[in-house]
Scaffold this motif. Sequence first.
Motif, PDB file in Angstrom:
ATOM      1  N   SER A 306       0.827  -1.192   0.000  1.00 43.47           N
ATOM      2  CA  SER A 306       0.000   0.000   0.000  1.00 43.47           C
ATOM      3  C   SER A 306       0.871   1.255   0.000  1.00 43.47           C
ATOM      4  O   SER A 306       1.934   1.295   0.637  1.00 43.47           O
ATOM      5  CB  SER A 306      -0.913   0.007   1.231  1.00 43.47           C
ATOM      6  OG  SER A 306      -1.518   1.261   1.401  1.00 43.47           O
ATOM      7  N   ASP A 308       0.014   3.887   1.405  1.00 49.09           N
ATOM      8  CA  ASP A 308      -0.162   4.427   2.753  1.00 49.09           C
ATOM      9  C   ASP A 308       0.322   3.364   3.740  1.00 49.09           C
ATOM     10  O   ASP A 308      -0.267   2.283   3.819  1.00 49.09           O
ATOM     11  CB  ASP A 308      -1.629   4.746   3.014  1.00 49.09           C
ATOM     12  CG  ASP A 308      -1.864   5.459   4.347  1.00 49.09           C
ATOM     13  OD1 ASP A 308      -1.079   5.227   5.297  1.00 49.09           O
ATOM     14  OD2 ASP A 308      -2.824   6.240   4.436  1.00 49.09           O
ATOM     15  N   ASN A 330      -7.553  -0.936   7.115  1.00 46.67           N
ATOM     16  CA  ASN A 330      -7.247   0.388   7.654  1.00 46.67           C
ATOM     17  C   ASN A 330      -7.398   0.320   9.166  1.00 46.67           C
ATOM     18  O   ASN A 330      -8.503   0.172   9.687  1.00 46.67           O
ATOM     19  CB  ASN A 330      -8.208   1.416   7.061  1.00 46.67           C
ATOM     20  CG  ASN A 330      -8.032   2.805   7.662  1.00 46.67           C
ATOM     21  OD1 ASN A 330      -7.084   3.055   8.404  1.00 46.67           O
ATOM     22  ND2 ASN A 330      -8.946   3.706   7.336  1.00 46.67           N
ATOM     23  N   ARG A 336      -9.022   6.577   4.581  1.00 47.74           N
ATOM     24  CA  ARG A 336      -7.727   6.870   3.983  1.00 47.74           C
ATOM     25  C   ARG A 336      -7.766   6.466   2.506  1.00 47.74           C
ATOM     26  O   ARG A 336      -8.413   5.491   2.141  1.00 47.74           O
ATOM     27  CB  ARG A 336      -6.603   6.149   4.700  1.00 47.74           C
ATOM     28  CG  ARG A 336      -6.616   6.361   6.219  1.00 47.74           C
ATOM     29  CD  ARG A 336      -5.304   5.974   6.865  1.00 47.74           C
ATOM     30  NE  ARG A 336      -4.246   6.873   6.460  1.00 47.74           N
ATOM     31  CZ  ARG A 336      -4.013   8.056   7.036  1.00 47.74           C
ATOM     32  NH1 ARG A 336      -4.785   8.480   8.020  1.00 47.74           N
ATOM     33  NH2 ARG A 336      -3.027   8.816   6.622  1.00 47.74           N
ATOM     34  N   ALA A 337      -7.031   7.221   1.686  1.00 43.39           N
ATOM     35  CA  ALA A 337      -6.896   6.891   0.269  1.00 43.39           C
ATOM     36  C   ALA A 337      -5.548   6.241   0.038  1.00 43.39           C
ATOM     37  O   ALA A 337      -4.526   6.662   0.608  1.00 43.39           O
ATOM     38  CB  ALA A 337      -7.023   8.162  -0.589  1.00 43.39           C
ATOM     39  N   THR A 338      -5.521   5.189  -0.779  1.00 45.55           N
ATOM     40  CA  THR A 338      -4.265   4.487  -1.035  1.00 45.55           C
ATOM     41  C   THR A 338      -4.276   3.920  -2.446  1.00 45.55           C
ATOM     42  O   THR A 338      -5.331   3.739  -3.043  1.00 45.55           O
ATOM     43  CB  THR A 338      -4.051   3.354  -0.012  1.00 45.55           C
ATOM     44  OG1 THR A 338      -2.747   2.804  -0.193  1.00 45.55           O
ATOM     45  CG2 THR A 338      -5.084   2.255  -0.180  1.00 45.55           C
ATOM     46  N   THR A 339      -3.094   3.658  -2.938  1.00 49.08           N
ATOM     47  CA  THR A 339      -2.939   3.006  -4.230  1.00 49.08           C
ATOM     48  C   THR A 339      -1.973   1.857  -4.102  1.00 49.08           C
ATOM     49  O   THR A 339      -1.239   1.763  -3.126  1.00 49.08           O
ATOM     50  CB  THR A 339      -2.424   3.991  -5.300  1.00 49.08           C
ATOM     51  OG1 THR A 339      -1.192   4.532  -4.857  1.00 49.08           O
ATOM     52  CG2 THR A 339      -3.432   5.108  -5.555  1.00 49.08           C
TER      53      THR A 339
END
Length: 339
Positions: A306, A308, A330, A336-339
């Motif tokens: 991730s 994040d 999470n 939360r935003a993640t890629t």
Amino acid sequence: EVAYDDQIGVLDTIYLTHAGQFANIPDYDPERDPLPPYERQLEVMTETFRRNTGDPDMYPAVGLFTAEGKYNIQPTRVYGHIIAQFNLDPELPYGAWTLRRATELTQRELERSGGRLDGFYYDGLSSGLNYRVEHFRYSEAPPLWDPVAGKPVLNNFFDSCAFARAAAEQLHPVGQVTMMNGAFGSSCFIAPWLDLFGGEVGLRISRENMNYLRTIARNKPMLTLLKGNFEKNIRRDDIELFMKRTLAYGIFPGFFDWSPSGLGPGGRYWDHPEYYERDRDLHRKYQPLVQTLAAAGWEPLTHVRSSDPRVFVERYGPGEDGIVWLTLLNEYGEARATT
């Protein structure tokens, strides 16, 4: 009903508890009376084992010894006045009796209902320290040295692991399984001999604990028994968050009762339609997802990370269908935003 469950593909097992033997002392009130002397405790514990097994010599043969050479019987509360651990080694009488009992109960149920029990579910394993020298020759594990007592001592849990191995080796050839309650907090040494891992838990299982569980169990199924006050303290939102967290690690969310187990009148989740009907859509949503991940199989290497660092990734598969599944957990309160 075992026969009906056979028709719909649901597994049923016998249940025996091995996390110590509780006993109540007749005519003793712990709120009023001093604890009876050792001799009386030993008499009561011996009788309890006799009543359970039919053998008056059972506890004298398998009880653990203290460093002073006495049977290790301790005061306790809730389930009895006293508790004693015991040696479950399959070469000793109680381990051997339990394995025979598993076979007898399975055969009895087959004769009664035509249903076939699918294995052996044991509630914990006996532990403690055992200074009983005559037990040493039966143990597969070497004794330790107690520098305070100046004596060798066995870690009794390893003899319980020998019992777990014997149970697995008895059941697997006939297509049966082993399951243990209390496996979530248990040693990795028991893991090879369990087919299913069970555990009584609260609403939040730590990520560290789930990592440990997946490490020792890998692809074996894991099931919870969620405990708590479902009337006052555990609401629908709590149930959904619990299911989401167990889903991340492919753990089947199961439900139990108030603490202490079996003693909270009316506290069992499945006795109350107002609980499970409230949560029915959550079961229909999350249980199949957990089943999909469990079938794909957890993999220790995710091959992905991730962006994040506070969002954690687990990987499942590829299974027979070739699909790889990723779950994101999470651990923090805000989105939360993640890629």
